[in-house]
Design an enzyme around this catalytic site. Sequence first.
Site, mmCIF file in Angstrom:
data_model
loop_
_atom_site.group_PDB
_atom_site.id
_atom_site.type_symbol
_atom_site.label_atom_id
_atom_site.label_comp_id
_atom_site.label_asym_id
_atom_site.label_seq_id
_atom_site.Cartn_x
_atom_site.Cartn_y
_atom_site.Cartn_z
ATOM 1 N N GLU A 192 -24.769 18.677 12.574
ATOM 2 C CA GLU A 192 -26.197 19.188 11.820
ATOM 3 C C GLU A 192 -25.897 18.461 10.421
ATOM 4 O OE1 GLU A 192 -26.548 23.583 12.042
ATOM 5 O OE2 GLU A 192 -26.672 23.438 14.072
ATOM 6 N N GLU A 251 -24.576 22.431 21.272
ATOM 7 C CA GLU A 251 -24.732 23.977 20.852
ATOM 8 C C GLU A 251 -25.933 24.561 21.443
ATOM 9 O OE1 GLU A 251 -24.139 25.074 16.802
ATOM 10 O OE2 GLU A 251 -22.527 23.259 16.497
HETATM 11 O O1 AHR Z 1 -22.362 27.929 16.202
HETATM 12 C C1 AHR Z 1 -22.738 28.580 14.730
HETATM 13 C C2 AHR Z 1 -23.440 27.485 13.865
HETATM 14 O O2 AHR Z 1 -24.737 26.980 14.134
HETATM 15 C C3 AHR Z 1 -22.548 26.269 13.773
HETATM 16 O O3 AHR Z 1 -21.486 26.105 12.826
HETATM 17 C C4 AHR Z 1 -23.584 25.285 13.327
HETATM 18 O O4 AHR Z 1 -23.427 24.074 13.858
HETATM 19 C C5 AHR Z 1 -24.880 25.710 13.939
HETATM 20 O O5 AHR Z 1 -25.973 25.977 12.944
#
Ligand code: AHR
Length: 529
Positions: A217, A335
Amino acid sequence: MGRFSLRFNEMIAPLSRRQFVATGARLAVSTLAPKRLFATTVSGTQRVVIRADSEIGIVRPEFHGHFIEHLGSCVYGGLWVGKNSHIPNLNGYRKQAVEYLQALGVPVLRWPGGCFADDYHWRDGIGPREKRPKRVNIHWGGYVEDGSFGTHEFIGLCRLLKAQPYLAGNVGSSTPHELRDWIEYCNYPSGSTLSDERGANGSPEPLRVRYWGVGNESWGCGGNMRPEEYARLYRDFAVYCREFGGTELFLVASGPSGNDSRWSRGLMDGLGWERPQGMSMHYYSGGHDRSTTFAVDHMNEQLSSYAKVEEAIVHQRAVLDSYEKGKEIGLILDEWGVWDNIPAEDEKQYGKLWQQSTMRSALAAGLGLNIFNRLADKLYMCNIAQMVNVLQSLLLTDGPEGERCVRTTTYHAFSLFKPHRAKTAVRVESDDSSPLGLSISASKDAKELVVSWVNPRHDADLQVECMLKGADLSVGTAQILHDAEWNACNSFDAPDRVVPKLLTVRVEGSKILLDLPRLSVATAVLPIR
Ligand code: AHR
């Protein structure tokens, strides 16, 4: 951060699900289920065509990948309790969790973050544990952690689970040199100072880590960069991320939040001759309510967001493909999952971002996993966030000190999709393109056809009629995960409230017939004659 990624997705024009299915022969479809989003109670027949003769691509086992972060009680207290814990453990790993995960099978495991990755310095997690520095976790609650779970402990967990390790490197607060050294430490066989240090720390054999994230990110917690700034840094880092000792690297560039193509284009424009093997995207499906008290319209809104996940994958793939050097880049949904409204008291009791997984979450998992099958030719890997005690977890423990560990509804949804792994996804044609319509995917190998269905409707029981083309089937087995109450979950007192049960699926000639109650996820494994 990721949970707000829905905002970006509203910026692109919606595509219908039919754009993802074959345009060839179509069965006339009649459905009594209205196409409107939030309809009143209905039941009816849903007809689809399964085209066993129309292949999409391999369902890579990595579509069922996982992610763990130093966050709340995911690593510390969740997976890692230490050898001296009162909690039964295998050399420090929570025994019950390891056993459940071994039974499920974990193809790939990403660590140490997340946001945490860009504040992590790998040397803090090697060598004698009593000498490891204690650091404040600036992203997740400001607690002090002792570094007792580091590179070797992570690789040990991967070996127990037979998972491919995937390390997320620090770009936001580190240097190309630091990441290069981590790779040498892990992968060089022996004879260099770093590889010999690894040997002295208990791992004489190279760890052979193939997957390396170059930041996380980077548009947010990983450095708050603009795409051109990150692309510049990516090039710096990638030059020094080398193959050491024969382990070919797969570098993953930090991609967009949701469907933000401004980021992906900026990244691709700025890469020059450097080309990562993968680009990650993150897509969370936010929720307004606490997991166990979801209002029906909020559930429908959250589940509807999976149509946008599907659009986002198609769109991001198209962005990559529009660059000559992008065609070879694997798209990774690094994610994903539901991110509900988490009350402070739950976080206090169980750990930061701890949320229950309910029948609604299982539907979300099933919708996602069906999408990955249908888009098997567009994806390389997908990692659910996160494996234990954080967001859409597969396992929950009753706090970092609690001995109890339950398999969530999401765990059971993943287990229902396991038979798809390594099979070839085939096309399914349906006339219902509404976000809450019947979701379906299918895959096959020489011996069997696997079909998964998700009925996300809270108010419609369906009779499903699948016309099969391109294969003859025998009667097989089927399982269903279902609870008419969408807030139902597996709690510590009732750990098996929502578990898969046998489902009757009939095979009549070239038709597969089944009853699919409201709020259900089902999979049939049918031998091919
Ligand atoms: O999964 C929780 C958070 O979500 C992670 O640390 C980040 O990559 C995303 O914003």
